[in-house]
Design a protein around this motif. Structure first.
Motif, mmCIF file in Angstrom:
data_model
loop_
_atom_site.group_PDB
_atom_site.id
_atom_site.type_symbol
_atom_site.label_atom_id
_atom_site.label_comp_id
_atom_site.label_asym_id
_atom_site.label_seq_id
_atom_site.Cartn_x
_atom_site.Cartn_y
_atom_site.Cartn_z
ATOM 1 N N PHE A 1 -11.197 4.897 -6.447
ATOM 2 C CA PHE A 1 -10.588 4.870 -5.109
ATOM 3 C C PHE A 1 -11.430 5.677 -4.129
ATOM 4 N N SER A 2 -11.543 5.157 -2.924
ATOM 5 C CA SER A 2 -12.179 5.922 -1.846
ATOM 6 C C SER A 2 -11.267 7.082 -1.496
ATOM 7 N N PHE B 1 -16.034 8.674 -3.482
ATOM 8 C CA PHE B 1 -14.873 8.133 -4.186
ATOM 9 C C PHE B 1 -14.565 8.974 -5.422
ATOM 10 N N GLU C 1 -18.330 -2.058 -2.681
ATOM 11 C CA GLU C 1 -17.335 -1.980 -3.757
ATOM 12 C C GLU C 1 -17.751 -2.914 -4.880
ATOM 13 N N VAL D 1 -3.582 3.248 -1.955
ATOM 14 C CA VAL D 1 -3.730 2.314 -3.078
ATOM 15 C C VAL D 1 -3.033 0.992 -2.787
ATOM 16 N N ARG D 2 -3.815 -0.088 -2.827
ATOM 17 C CA ARG D 2 -3.208 -1.413 -2.688
ATOM 18 C C ARG D 2 -2.880 -1.954 -4.075
ATOM 19 N N THR E 1 -8.670 -3.189 2.864
ATOM 20 C CA THR E 1 -8.625 -1.803 2.371
ATOM 21 C C THR E 1 -9.872 -1.004 2.787
ATOM 22 N N VAL F 1 0.833 -1.227 0.000
ATOM 23 C CA VAL F 1 0.000 0.000 0.000
ATOM 24 C C VAL F 1 0.858 1.265 0.000
ATOM 25 N N THR G 1 0.316 5.704 -0.210
ATOM 26 C CA THR G 1 -0.626 6.822 -0.192
ATOM 27 C C THR G 1 -0.134 7.891 -1.173
ATOM 28 N N PHE H 1 -9.766 2.442 4.639
ATOM 29 C CA PHE H 1 -9.424 3.767 4.093
ATOM 30 C C PHE H 1 -10.570 4.789 4.245
ATOM 31 N N VAL I 1 -5.333 9.445 -1.592
ATOM 32 C CA VAL I 1 -5.924 8.109 -1.712
ATOM 33 C C VAL I 1 -4.856 7.093 -1.307
ATOM 34 N N THR J 1 -3.064 -0.550 -10.665
ATOM 35 C CA THR J 1 -2.529 -0.185 -9.342
ATOM 36 C C THR J 1 -1.009 -0.366 -9.315
#
Ligand code: FAD
Ligand code: FES
Length: 276
Positions: A60-61, A47, A223, A75-76, A118, A29, A31, A121, A73, A82
């Protein structure tokens, strides 16, 4: 027929911006922070669609949104888009649409967050906003392993360790169990006014069933696959709802209406049903 209001047209316009900062949170992950005037006004739970030039545009949330215009955001890294984002550097260009969706309603009183993976978040963003109003804020956070308990140190600092119930499936941190099992134990001992949940749909289905059993109000962040983000393409459909436009936040009352789908199956990009 889908009606688009002026506000929706503005938020749906693609803006380009530069990545301002990148922070590595865990092995999987990172940010990303950037400036965007519209998303900086986002409510917790909303989002955005992030365009990675030449690769894809993905949802993305919003993890944080500030008055100075900065947005973040988390991100995984899971697949092509991604991974491409994880390879980006400060100063590189990305595209933004949004904010989209409805956001959580901030309730007062005794509040419980139930996060998986996730799902933490958007709940972290919500926690920062509602903590001053809440008479008690308890965070249940679950993941497969310690490495996937994202932001656990920050949550423990923010809520106080005594208000955080961490669980891992392999027992590498906290209690060895599912987040929903920790919730069941807690609800036998204590009453809450509101549950906010985000994470794997199977987990949220169990949380919904427990909220119903104990008579507690609930909001869940769903999601689903998203492409247009404005209610046009139908890829995010669950029962009579389109998650991008009617959600992503749904109340218990709404989820009860789609109980034959919620936590049972989702749809792939071709509209085929996939069981959870
Ligand atoms: C409302 C919403 C909020 C989200 N918030 C976050 C977040 O804050 N942080 C985060 O790391 N991830 C978040 N996701 C998930 C993230 O969008 C997907 O992991 C990402 O799209 C995967 O893209 P990829 O090309 O790397 O992987 P791919 O290899 O394309 O896909 C891997 C898996 O990700 C999912 N996925 C792929 N494309 C989409 C799509 N357009 N919409 C939804 N899911 C997709 C599918 O389940 C797929 O099997 C969110 C998804 C939604 C719908
Ligand atoms: S993503 Fe297109 S309708 Fe929801």
């Amino acid at each position: 027929m889908v009606r688009l209001l002026g506000y929706h047209i503005a938020t749906n316009k693609l803006r380009t911006t530069q990545i301002q900062s990148i922070k590595t949170e865990t092995q999987t992950v990172k940010t990303f922070a950037f400036k965007d005037k519209l998303c900086a006004k986002a409510k917790p739970g909303q989002f955005l669609m992030l365009w990675i030039p030449g690769v894809d545009e993905i949802p993305f949330s919003i993890l944080d949104a500030r008055e100075d215009g900065s947005v973040a955001v988390a991100v995984r890294k899971v697949g092509e888009a991604t991974s491409a984002l994880h390879n980006k550097r400060i100063g590189e260009i990305i595209g933004i649409r949004g904010p989209f969706g409805n956001g959580f309603t901030a309730k007062k009183g005794k509040v419980l967050m139930v996060a998986g993976g996730t799902g933490v978040f958007p709940l972290l963003f919500l926690s920062r906003k509602i903590k001053p109003k809440a008479t008690r804020l308890v965070f249940i956070i679950g993941a497969k392993t310690r490495e996937e308990l994202f932001f656990i140190d920050e949550i423990e600092r923010f809520c106080g360790k005594e208000n955080v119930v961490a669980s891992t499936e392999d027992g590498s941190y906290g209690v060895k169990c599912l987040a929903s099992e920790s919730l069941e134990l807690l609800l036998c001992k204590e009453k809450f006014d509101m549950i906010y949940t985000c994470g794997p749909e199977l987990m949220m289905r169990k949380v919904l069933d427990l909220a119903e059993k104990h008579g507690i109000a609930l909001e869940a962040s769903l999601e689903r696959l998203m492409r247009c983000a404005i209610g046009l393409c139908g890829s995010c459909v669950i029962g009579k709802y389109r998650v991008c436009r009617d959600g992503p936040i749904f109340s218990a009352q709404q989820l009860i209406k789609v109980k034959t789908e919620f936590g049972k199956f989702k749809r792939d990009f071709d509209g085929r049903k996939i069981s959870f």
